[in-house]
Motif scaffolding. Structure first.
Motif, PDB file in Angstrom:
ATOM      1  N   LYS A 134       0.826  -1.213   0.000  1.00  0.00           N
ATOM      2  CA  LYS A 134       0.000   0.000   0.000  1.00  0.00           C
ATOM      3  C   LYS A 134       0.860   1.263   0.000  1.00  0.00           C
ATOM      4  N   SER A 162      -5.240 -12.529   6.716  1.00  0.00           N
ATOM      5  CA  SER A 162      -5.644 -11.801   5.509  1.00  0.00           C
ATOM      6  C   SER A 162      -6.904 -11.000   5.768  1.00  0.00           C
ATOM      7  N   ALA A 163      -7.859 -11.624   6.439  1.00  0.00           N
ATOM      8  CA  ALA A 163      -9.092 -10.922   6.774  1.00  0.00           C
ATOM      9  C   ALA A 163      -8.802  -9.689   7.625  1.00  0.00           C
ATOM     10  N   ALA A 173      -6.091  -7.964   7.722  1.00  0.00           N
ATOM     11  CA  ALA A 173      -5.315  -6.968   6.981  1.00  0.00           C
ATOM     12  C   ALA A 173      -6.080  -6.379   5.801  1.00  0.00           C
ATOM     13  N   GLY A 174      -7.299  -6.832   5.579  1.00  0.00           N
ATOM     14  CA  GLY A 174      -8.102  -6.295   4.491  1.00  0.00           C
ATOM     15  C   GLY A 174      -7.827  -6.893   3.133  1.00  0.00           C
ATOM     16  N   PRO A 185      -8.796  -9.167   0.259  1.00  0.00           N
ATOM     17  CA  PRO A 185     -10.149  -9.651  -0.039  1.00  0.00           C
ATOM     18  C   PRO A 185     -10.276 -11.131  -0.356  1.00  0.00           C
ATOM     19  N   THR A 213     -14.241 -16.910   9.221  1.00  0.00           N
ATOM     20  CA  THR A 213     -13.959 -15.545   8.739  1.00  0.00           C
ATOM     21  C   THR A 213     -15.234 -14.838   8.290  1.00  0.00           C
ATOM     22  N   SER A 260     -15.716 -10.986   8.432  1.00  0.00           N
ATOM     23  CA  SER A 260     -14.801 -10.151   7.655  1.00  0.00           C
ATOM     24  C   SER A 260     -15.214 -10.011   6.198  1.00  0.00           C
ATOM     25  N   LEU A 307     -14.165 -12.112   3.980  1.00  0.00           N
ATOM     26  CA  LEU A 307     -13.089 -12.715   3.198  1.00  0.00           C
ATOM     27  C   LEU A 307     -13.671 -13.742   2.231  1.00  0.00           C
TER      28      LEU A 307
END
Length: 283
Positions: free
Chosen positions: A52, A89-90, A92-93, A95, A127, A130, A132
């Motif tokens: 990012k 992953s969920a 940290a955003g 997808p 998850t 989230s 995900l």
């Protein structure tokens, strides 16, 4: 539609080098190879932050391996790692997490499907808050026995996993070498497509004539535009179905240094593929 690439092709370079390259040449996103560039679930957040910072999205994290490993101890350990990657992953955003269902030759085909479906449903349940998404890549595996890699197999798996957060990372190159019409296949699973892989396949008909489908060296993976796939038609097809996610280049073209050749040859391949796709997608 975003254009990214799967970082596995640049497996021998640290993530910082890979991200610098991606940003420099104008990629929108990266699909991170968990084993080679993230290394462990605890590092997902840092990897996402590094991307990012350079203006890159992380479209997905691919957890490469056999989720149906016939060694039950290895299977459980790998599934625990997969679950940890999903959770990280969920948080940290990211997808999408990419999985490979695999295959256990000690079980019946139906049991393979049922076992993987139960595992995937557990990951989805864990998850749920989230959002995900999970997606399998339709790679047939090293011995062409992985489940869920044909239209019939995908339909069977989707019927067993009704949650639409589970789908496919659609790679047309695999269908081509299996003798399956990738355009028709897309029509059949379009509502479950989460991501696309940009990879092509060429077939040497003379070698195929001599060795047959069970022989070797009659097909090879190529960068998009260098094989049999009509990419303008394929892009039109996915747009017709409303796809507007990420298409990630998966570079496995030996003419451009894959798998362990010159770094500059490999990044030249990635760059040429990016330019090819950009031109196709420019109105």
């Amino acid at each position: 539609m975003q254009i990214g690439f799967f970082t596995s092709t640049l497996h021998d370079r640290p993530l910082s080098d890979v991200l610098d390259f991606a940003a420099e040449v104008g990629f929108d996103a990266v699909e991170l190879d968990a084993g080679r560039h993230v290394r462990e679930p605890e590092r997902v957040a840092d990897a996402v932050a590094a991307a990012k910072k350079l203006g890159l999205a992380v479209s997905s994290i691919a957890v490469v391996g056999n989720q149906l490993d016939p060694d039950r101890t290895k299977r459980e350990a790998f599934r625990a790692t997969t679950a940890a990657y999903c959770e990280a992953s969920a948080a940290a955003g990211v997808p999408i997490v990419i999985l490979f269902p695999g295959y256990d030759p000690s079980m019946s085909e139906d049991d393979n499907y049922a076992d993987f479906a139960a595992h995937a449903q557990t990951l989805l349940a864990d998850t749920q808050d989230s959002g995900l998404q999970l997606a399998l890549e339709n790679w047939p595996g090293p011995d062409n026995r992985f489940i869920g890699t044909t239209p019939a197999g995908l339909k069977k798996l989707f019927a067993a996993i009704p949650d639409t957060r589970f789908g496919i990372e659609f790679d047309p190159s695999h269908f081509v070498r299996l003798g399956i019409d990738h355009m028709r296949a897309y029509d059949e699973v379009a509502d479950r497509v989460k991501m696309l892989h940009a990879k092509d396949t060429s077939i040497d008909k003379e070698v195929l004539q001599q060795v047959g489908y069970h022989g070797e060296n009659w097909w090879r993976y190529r960068l998009p535009g260098r094989g049999l796939i009509d990419w303008p038609a394929f892009i039109a097809k996915v747009r017709q179905h409303g796809f507007d996610g990420t298409i990630a280049i998966e570079h496995e073209d030996a003419d451009y240094g894959w798998p362990r050749g010159d770094w500059y040859a490999r990044i030249k391949g990635e760059t040429e593929a990016l330019n090819f796709l950009r031109e196709l997608m420019t109105p």
